[in-house]
Design a protein around this motif. Sequence first.
Motif, PDB file in Angstrom:
ATOM      1  N   GLY A  56      51.127  21.019  44.332  1.00  0.00           N
ATOM      2  CA  GLY A  56      51.779  20.873  45.630  1.00  0.00           C
ATOM      3  C   GLY A  56      51.238  19.689  46.408  1.00  0.00           C
ATOM      4  O   GLY A  56      51.992  18.956  47.060  1.00  0.00           O
ATOM      5  N   LEU A  57      49.921  19.499  46.339  1.00  0.00           N
ATOM      6  CA  LEU A  57      49.297  18.366  47.036  1.00  0.00           C
ATOM      7  C   LEU A  57      49.722  17.049  46.400  1.00  0.00           C
ATOM      8  O   LEU A  57      49.999  16.060  47.108  1.00  0.00           O
ATOM      9  N   LEU A  58      49.811  17.014  45.071  1.00  0.00           N
ATOM     10  CA  LEU A  58      50.295  15.812  44.385  1.00  0.00           C
ATOM     11  C   LEU A  58      51.724  15.488  44.816  1.00  0.00           C
ATOM     12  O   LEU A  58      52.053  14.333  45.105  1.00  0.00           O
ATOM     13  N   GLY A  59      52.557  16.520  44.861  1.00  0.00           N
ATOM     14  CA  GLY A  59      53.938  16.311  45.281  1.00  0.00           C
ATOM     15  C   GLY A  59      54.029  15.765  46.687  1.00  0.00           C
ATOM     16  O   GLY A  59      54.837  14.863  46.972  1.00  0.00           O
ATOM     17  N   THR A  60      53.189  16.289  47.567  1.00  0.00           N
ATOM     18  CA  THR A  60      53.191  15.850  48.973  1.00  0.00           C
ATOM     19  C   THR A  60      52.722  14.403  49.102  1.00  0.00           C
ATOM     20  O   THR A  60      53.353  13.587  49.792  1.00  0.00           O
ATOM     21  N   LEU A  61      51.629  14.068  48.457  1.00  0.00           N
ATOM     22  CA  LEU A  61      51.072  12.713  48.572  1.00  0.00           C
ATOM     23  C   LEU A  61      51.972  11.669  47.922  1.00  0.00           C
ATOM     24  O   LEU A  61      52.144  10.564  48.451  1.00  0.00           O
ATOM     25  N   ILE A  62      52.561  12.020  46.786  1.00  0.00           N
ATOM     26  CA  ILE A  62      53.440  11.062  46.103  1.00  0.00           C
ATOM     27  C   ILE A  62      54.715  10.830  46.904  1.00  0.00           C
ATOM     28  O   ILE A  62      55.186   9.690  47.024  1.00  0.00           O
ATOM     29  N   SER A  63      55.265  11.900  47.471  1.00  0.00           N
ATOM     30  CA  SER A  63      56.491  11.740  48.274  1.00  0.00           C
ATOM     31  C   SER A  63      56.208  10.955  49.550  1.00  0.00           C
ATOM     32  O   SER A  63      57.100  10.288  50.083  1.00  0.00           O
ATOM     33  N   LYS A  64      54.960  11.028  50.021  1.00  0.00           N
ATOM     34  CA  LYS A  64      54.586  10.270  51.214  1.00  0.00           C
ATOM     35  C   LYS A  64      54.490   8.775  50.907  1.00  0.00           C
ATOM     36  O   LYS A  64      54.874   7.934  51.734  1.00  0.00           O
ATOM     37  N   LYS A  65      54.022   8.444  49.718  1.00  0.00           N
ATOM     38  CA  LYS A  65      53.757   7.041  49.384  1.00  0.00           C
ATOM     39  C   LYS A  65      54.919   6.353  48.686  1.00  0.00           C
ATOM     40  O   LYS A  65      55.165   5.155  48.902  1.00  0.00           O
ATOM     41  N   TYR A  66      55.646   7.096  47.847  1.00  0.00           N
ATOM     42  CA  TYR A  66      56.704   6.478  47.048  1.00  0.00           C
ATOM     43  C   TYR A  66      58.063   7.097  47.364  1.00  0.00           C
ATOM     44  O   TYR A  66      58.173   8.306  47.527  1.00  0.00           O
ATOM     45  N   GLU A  67      59.066   6.265  47.415  1.00  0.00           N
ATOM     46  CA  GLU A  67      60.427   6.726  47.724  1.00  0.00           C
ATOM     47  C   GLU A  67      61.186   6.990  46.420  1.00  0.00           C
ATOM     48  O   GLU A  67      62.121   6.263  46.064  1.00  0.00           O
ATOM     49  N   ILE A  68      60.794   8.063  45.737  1.00  0.00           N
ATOM     50  CA  ILE A  68      61.387   8.375  44.440  1.00  0.00           C
ATOM     51  C   ILE A  68      62.691   9.149  44.586  1.00  0.00           C
ATOM     52  O   ILE A  68      63.670   8.898  43.886  1.00  0.00           O
ATOM     53  N   TRP A  69      62.682  10.103  45.521  1.00  0.00           N
ATOM     54  CA  TRP A  69      63.823  11.016  45.637  1.00  0.00           C
ATOM     55  C   TRP A  69      64.620  10.817  46.917  1.00  0.00           C
ATOM     56  O   TRP A  69      65.352  11.714  47.340  1.00  0.00           O
ATOM     57  N   THR A  70      64.502   9.660  47.547  1.00  0.00           N
ATOM     58  CA  THR A  70      65.198   9.460  48.820  1.00  0.00           C
ATOM     59  C   THR A  70      66.714   9.501  48.683  1.00  0.00           C
ATOM     60  O   THR A  70      67.428   9.660  49.675  1.00  0.00           O
ATOM     61  N   TRP A  71      67.225   9.380  47.452  1.00  0.00           N
ATOM     62  CA  TRP A  71      68.675   9.437  47.252  1.00  0.00           C
ATOM     63  C   TRP A  71      69.249  10.806  47.615  1.00  0.00           C
ATOM     64  O   TRP A  71      70.455  10.931  47.868  1.00  0.00           O
TER      65      TRP A  71
END
Length: 277
Positions: A206-221
């Motif tokens: 969960g923490l990995l998911g949170t930090l990655i979504s904060k830094k990288y725009e992977i799923w913004t679509w």
Amino acid sequence: MNQIIINNYSKIKALLFLIPLVLLSIITLFLYFENCLSINGYVRIQKSTFLFINHFVGGYPTLLFNLTQVGDALVFTSFISILFVYCPKLWESLITGSLFSLLFTAVLKNFFAVPRPAAMFDNHTFNIIGERLAASNSFPSGHSITVFTFITVLMFAFMPKQLKYRIGFYIFAILIGLLFAFTRVAVGAHYPLDVIVGCLVGYICGLLGTLISKKYEIWTWIYKRKYYPLFLVLFIICSILLVQRIMERGLIIHYLSLISLIITLYKITSVYVEKRD
């Protein structure tokens, strides 16, 4: 609401990985010094605790069987599916965290290959609620990983601003997660350490998911409404699967999950049609 979550995620630091890593190290050292790093040793040292927890709460089979379903990603996703409309940022974290949880669950279960309680103990000595699970995939608990992946993402998304309320909120969220996770011991599917390690791994996911979504725009679509039909199809498939579960088990938790999905389908359809008009 989405902006609140973005602001909350901006406060999350990688230092938070230290907590689960220290706890996992303590567990490993404990097993090492107790000479319990082997499968037989791992099972033996937990037998009394497993039987105590299993017998202590085993008198409520219907309640336990419903509660343990929350660790099913299909059920948990259904309950929070409505947040897809209002909190897409949260869903970015959930998607990434869920991918990590799937990876860690598959790798760790196959690597350690610990037999489940039903394969190691006399089945007449403890409660087995629901399906009898006897494969060599006990460690860690996949349900616990799922629960804490979702709980962690939600916990950081909706944390209060003031520190004194935040601590209480964290404690409450963790206790709820532990309640759902330890039903796996109560139904006879896992040993206590399976669950504890699963919770820690889930927190990391969960923490990995949170930090990655904060830094990288992977799923913004997923913010774009032209992709809503994709999620409509996904949630319809989930609804069909829940109907199958209802027909097989008839659990109230599955009925509630289905109702949540129907509400979400209605809301997504309304928003999609409204914008197109």
